[in-house]
Design an enzyme around this catalytic site. Structure first.
Site, PDB file in Angstrom:
ATOM      1  N   ASN A  76     -17.856  55.744   8.658  1.00 50.62           N
ATOM      2  CA  ASN A  76     -16.796  56.714   8.912  1.00 50.62           C
ATOM      3  C   ASN A  76     -15.450  56.191   8.412  1.00 50.62           C
ATOM      4  O   ASN A  76     -15.049  55.077   8.765  1.00 50.62           O
ATOM      5  CB  ASN A  76     -16.682  56.996  10.415  1.00 50.62           C
ATOM      6  CG  ASN A  76     -17.837  57.817  10.936  1.00 50.62           C
ATOM      7  OD1 ASN A  76     -18.851  58.004  10.272  1.00 50.62           O
ATOM      8  ND2 ASN A  76     -17.690  58.316  12.159  1.00 50.62           N
ATOM      9  N   SER A  81     -11.917  52.185   7.901  1.00 54.87           N
ATOM     10  CA  SER A  81     -10.710  52.023   7.083  1.00 54.87           C
ATOM     11  C   SER A  81     -10.138  50.616   7.207  1.00 54.87           C
ATOM     12  O   SER A  81      -9.490  50.128   6.277  1.00 54.87           O
ATOM     13  CB  SER A  81      -9.644  53.047   7.502  1.00 54.87           C
ATOM     14  OG  SER A  81     -10.049  54.357   7.191  1.00 54.87           O
ATOM     15  N   THR A 126      -8.498  56.959   8.423  1.00 49.52           N
ATOM     16  CA  THR A 126      -7.124  56.492   8.291  1.00 49.52           C
ATOM     17  C   THR A 126      -6.772  56.145   6.850  1.00 49.52           C
ATOM     18  O   THR A 126      -5.631  56.354   6.414  1.00 49.52           O
ATOM     19  CB  THR A 126      -6.891  55.282   9.211  1.00 49.52           C
ATOM     20  OG1 THR A 126      -7.142  55.672  10.565  1.00 49.52           O
ATOM     21  CG2 THR A 126      -5.466  54.769   9.108  1.00 49.52           C
ATOM     22  N   ASP A 170     -16.803  65.602  14.742  1.00 45.51           N
ATOM     23  CA  ASP A 170     -16.658  64.201  15.126  1.00 45.51           C
ATOM     24  C   ASP A 170     -15.922  64.020  16.458  1.00 45.51           C
ATOM     25  O   ASP A 170     -14.961  64.742  16.758  1.00 45.51           O
ATOM     26  CB  ASP A 170     -15.888  63.477  14.013  1.00 45.51           C
ATOM     27  CG  ASP A 170     -16.000  61.977  14.095  1.00 45.51           C
ATOM     28  OD1 ASP A 170     -17.060  61.469  14.525  1.00 45.51           O
ATOM     29  OD2 ASP A 170     -15.033  61.292  13.709  1.00 45.51           O
ATOM     30  N   HIS A 171     -16.372  63.046  17.232  1.00 40.54           N
ATOM     31  CA  HIS A 171     -15.719  62.640  18.485  1.00 40.54           C
ATOM     32  C   HIS A 171     -15.452  63.826  19.409  1.00 40.54           C
ATOM     33  O   HIS A 171     -14.342  64.024  19.899  1.00 40.54           O
ATOM     34  CB  HIS A 171     -14.432  61.865  18.200  1.00 40.54           C
ATOM     35  CG  HIS A 171     -14.675  60.442  17.813  1.00 40.54           C
ATOM     36  ND1 HIS A 171     -15.168  59.505  18.698  1.00 40.54           N
ATOM     37  CD2 HIS A 171     -14.527  59.808  16.635  1.00 40.54           C
ATOM     38  CE1 HIS A 171     -15.295  58.346  18.078  1.00 40.54           C
ATOM     39  NE2 HIS A 171     -14.934  58.505  16.821  1.00 40.54           N
ATOM     40  N   HIS A 225     -10.699  52.088  15.376  1.00 42.91           N
ATOM     41  CA  HIS A 225     -10.118  53.282  14.789  1.00 42.91           C
ATOM     42  C   HIS A 225      -8.638  53.057  14.467  1.00 42.91           C
ATOM     43  O   HIS A 225      -7.960  52.253  15.101  1.00 42.91           O
ATOM     44  CB  HIS A 225     -10.223  54.464  15.759  1.00 42.91           C
ATOM     45  CG  HIS A 225     -11.622  54.864  16.084  1.00 42.91           C
ATOM     46  ND1 HIS A 225     -12.282  54.406  17.194  1.00 42.91           N
ATOM     47  CD2 HIS A 225     -12.492  55.680  15.444  1.00 42.91           C
ATOM     48  CE1 HIS A 225     -13.501  54.929  17.227  1.00 42.91           C
ATOM     49  NE2 HIS A 225     -13.659  55.705  16.169  1.00 42.91           N
ATOM     50  N   HIS A 249     -17.846  53.091  12.902  1.00 41.78           N
ATOM     51  CA  HIS A 249     -16.577  53.798  13.013  1.00 41.78           C
ATOM     52  C   HIS A 249     -15.442  52.842  12.664  1.00 41.78           C
ATOM     53  O   HIS A 249     -15.598  51.631  12.687  1.00 41.78           O
ATOM     54  CB  HIS A 249     -16.376  54.319  14.437  1.00 41.78           C
ATOM     55  CG  HIS A 249     -17.267  55.471  14.789  1.00 41.78           C
ATOM     56  ND1 HIS A 249     -17.021  56.293  15.868  1.00 41.78           N
ATOM     57  CD2 HIS A 249     -18.396  55.958  14.213  1.00 41.78           C
ATOM     58  CE1 HIS A 249     -17.956  57.231  15.951  1.00 41.78           C
ATOM     59  NE2 HIS A 249     -18.808  57.036  14.959  1.00 41.78           N
ATOM     60  N   GLY A 250     -14.282  53.399  12.353  1.00 41.84           N
ATOM     61  CA  GLY A 250     -13.121  52.562  12.069  1.00 41.84           C
ATOM     62  C   GLY A 250     -13.239  51.785  10.777  1.00 41.84           C
ATOM     63  O   GLY A 250     -12.659  50.696  10.645  1.00 41.84           O
TER      64      GLY A 250
END
Length: 284
Positions: free
Chosen positions: A233, A214, A236, A84-85, A183, A211-212
């Site tokens: 994804n 959480s 956190t 990832d990333h 994120h 993404h992000g």
């Protein structure tokens, strides 16, 4: 069971109009918790290792990757590995040997033309290795300690026309889109732009990634999946569960020196977090 591939899980989820959950792992306890949570549902899952996690392990990808592969091969549910990333070309080129079936190449920090050029090179290499590849357009803030972008900042949201051209010219297999999440959010307060998601879903013929996640409430998350998100994804949220469990354990037992006690409750807390997330997303 044998490792599956991210592409296989995404294809299955797209056909079911559902989404695959991809959890970022940092330690072996993360890996074990993700698999245990997935087995409890049961549901397939993706284990993600980020470039930042590799940096935490002294820049060495293979120790954590080998542990993840070994755990995945003993799982009772399908498990895939995703890198990832990735910004480092050196790290990217280790993906296939380390057991990853997919990679997210991150050049979103660059101006559009540079992002496209760098991503095209990464795509050509990845496809030659049989790897599925994801990229990002727009900026999903919060990475590396940076604050989330303002919703109206230039580049903060993914433009559908630009995204259509980017996918066609880069050849990516999936696209992470910026629709209001960020994120590293520690509160679930993100409000997604579902109208924009609808436009992106209509404009693109590749899976869309959030993404992000959480920081996204359950209702927003299920609406995003219904609107076209196929990969979600989560990172956190696991760290919140881990850290909270350890803090509580040590507050009650300040004399503790053996890490197995607090790592056990931390792993159990992450397992519950994984199971709840998978139940929210529904069957794949």
């Amino acid at each position: 069971m044998p490792l599956t591939t991210t592409g296989e899980l995404i294809t299955r989820a797209a056909a079911a109009r559902s989404a695959v959950a991809s959890f970022n792992v940092i330690t072996l306890e993360h890996v074990e918790a993700v698999i245990a949570g997935a087995e409890s549902v049961p549901a397939p899952v993706v284990l993600q290792v980020s470039e930042n996690a590799v940096k935490f392990h002294g820049g060495q990808l293979f120790p954590l990757a080998r542990a993840a592969v070994a755990a995945a091969e003993r799982a009772a549910v399908p498990v895939a590995l995703h890198l990832d990333h990735v910004q480092s070309e050196t790290l990217l080129h280790q993906a296939a040997e380390a057991g990853f079936s997919s990679v997210m190449y991150d050049a979103a920090r660059l101006p559009y033309a540079e992002n496209l050029a760098a991503t095209r090179v990464a795509v050509d290499w990845a496809h030659a290795q049989g790897l599925w590849i994801e990229a990002e357009l727009g900026q999903i803030g919060g990475k590396n300690g940076r604050p989330p972008l303002d919703a109206h900042a230039p580049g903060a949201r993914t433009d559908p026309d630009e995204a259509r051209a980017f996918v066609a010219d880069s050849g990516v297999d999936a696209l992470a889109v910026a629709i209001g999440s960020a994120h590293a959010m520690t509160t679930r307060t993100a409000t997604l732009d579902h109208a924009l998601l609808g436009q992106l879903s209509a404009a693109l013929d590749v899976p869309l990634v959030l993404h992000g996640s959480s920081g996204v409430p359950d209702g927003e998350l299920t609406a995003a999946v219904a609107g076209g998100i196929t990969k979600v994804n989560i990172g956190t949220a696991l760290n919140i569960a881990l850290t909270g469990a350890i803090r509580e354990f040590l507050a009650d037992r300040p004399e503790t020196v053996d890490p197995r006690g607090y790592l056990t409750v931390a792993r159990e807390a992450m397992t519950r977090t994984v199971a709840r997330a998978l139940q929210t997303l529904g069957p794949v």
